[in-house]
Design an enzyme around this catalytic site. Sequence first.
Site, PDB file in Angstrom:
ATOM      1  N   CYS A 154      46.277  31.007  34.210  1.00 11.39           N
ATOM      2  CA  CYS A 154      45.296  30.100  34.831  1.00 11.39           C
ATOM      3  C   CYS A 154      44.757  29.050  33.864  1.00 11.39           C
ATOM      4  O   CYS A 154      44.192  28.049  34.299  1.00 11.39           O
ATOM      5  CB  CYS A 154      44.145  30.911  35.434  1.00 11.39           C
ATOM      6  SG  CYS A 154      44.690  32.231  36.527  1.00 11.39           S
ATOM      7  N   HIS A 176      37.947  26.661  36.654  1.00  7.38           N
ATOM      8  CA  HIS A 176      38.991  27.433  37.326  1.00  7.38           C
ATOM      9  C   HIS A 176      38.365  28.148  38.520  1.00  7.38           C
ATOM     10  O   HIS A 176      37.282  28.717  38.427  1.00  7.38           O
ATOM     11  CB  HIS A 176      39.592  28.452  36.355  1.00  7.38           C
ATOM     12  CG  HIS A 176      40.539  29.403  36.992  1.00  7.38           C
ATOM     13  ND1 HIS A 176      41.536  28.996  37.855  1.00  7.38           N
ATOM     14  CD2 HIS A 176      40.646  30.754  36.912  1.00  7.38           C
ATOM     15  CE1 HIS A 176      42.218  30.054  38.259  1.00  7.38           C
ATOM     16  NE2 HIS A 176      41.688  31.137  37.712  1.00  7.38           N
ATOM     17  N   ASN A 218      42.384  31.569  44.416  1.00  5.04           N
ATOM     18  CA  ASN A 218      42.817  31.379  43.033  1.00  5.04           C
ATOM     19  C   ASN A 218      44.279  30.940  43.031  1.00  5.04           C
ATOM     20  O   ASN A 218      45.168  31.698  43.414  1.00  5.04           O
ATOM     21  CB  ASN A 218      42.645  32.703  42.280  1.00  5.04           C
ATOM     22  CG  ASN A 218      43.034  32.608  40.809  1.00  5.04           C
ATOM     23  OD1 ASN A 218      43.688  31.673  40.376  1.00  5.04           O
ATOM     24  ND2 ASN A 218      42.633  33.605  40.038  1.00  5.04           N
TER      25      ASN A 218
END
Length: 328
Positions: free
Chosen positions: A115, A255, A285
């Site tokens: 990520c 994020h 996500n």
Amino acid sequence: MNLIPVGVLGTGKYVPERILTNQELETMVETNDEWIVSRTGIRERRIAAEGQATSDLCYEASLIAMASAGITADQLDLIIVATITPDMSFPSTACVLQEKLGAKKAAAFDLSAACSGFVYGLANASNFIATGTYKYALVIGADCLSRITDYTDRNTCILFGDGAGAVVIGEVPEERGFKSFELGADGTGGPLLKIEGGGSRNPATQSSIDQRLHYIYMAGAEVFKFAVRIMGNAADEALRKAGWEKADIDLLVPHQANMRIIQASLNRLELTDDKCMINLDKYGNMSAASIPVALAEAAEQGRLNEGDRIVLVGFGGGLTWGASALVW
């Protein structure tokens, strides 16, 4: 050596058409919409179509980013794709994308930092431009996490979605552009978030498939504690390197993993919700795609004005983290 100032020239995003709602997940695993929203903030996520791979998502986002920057594929010098779901082990997804775009003179490689990958990619690409090695770079964060999500695991299948975000970066006026990067890793946390199967340690076998080693494993509580701590630390360090104060931030682009993690970052940076770009509820996500998609949507929504001070910050498997301070 005088470094060239580097910044974002154009942004683009692409998310697949199919929407997977919390209500649909209720029919797949033991969960419910209220539980998911209260613990994560996620209401739906996008799922790639059958036959649609990471490079296809990259391609769509890249076309928009290049149009936004006003450049063509033959002007690209470098393509970096940050992903943990490449089309295949090799050739790299960046090379597949280079061929799709017709970017014949561009060097191309993939970058694996989960990520945090997009911020890692920006740091790499900006150095090539700052030193005069290249003029234009295309940096994409893209993942098809639905391909590696275990839809029998109620703890992880609620979290992940698919998408791609892209930026073109190049020379900008001295007062604009990237002012700092903060990258880091802690390999001791590697076992907390991983896919064990498919690599040289555990190649694909009937046993690895039976053990479901080819899906994401996450120790959720431990990763959550790490994320709450490291997001604030990384952002603070990026601010320090840029010579900024918390009050200087016009927009935080974090994020998009969990609303509680984002809220902890806002509290740490003493920011109100209106100074944060949040689209977690729509997409979940998307790993490396989360930050660039959020950045592209902020641009679409008119939330980025010339001279604004932006902080990008993320964390991911590895464990890794990355943050950047930039002037829009």
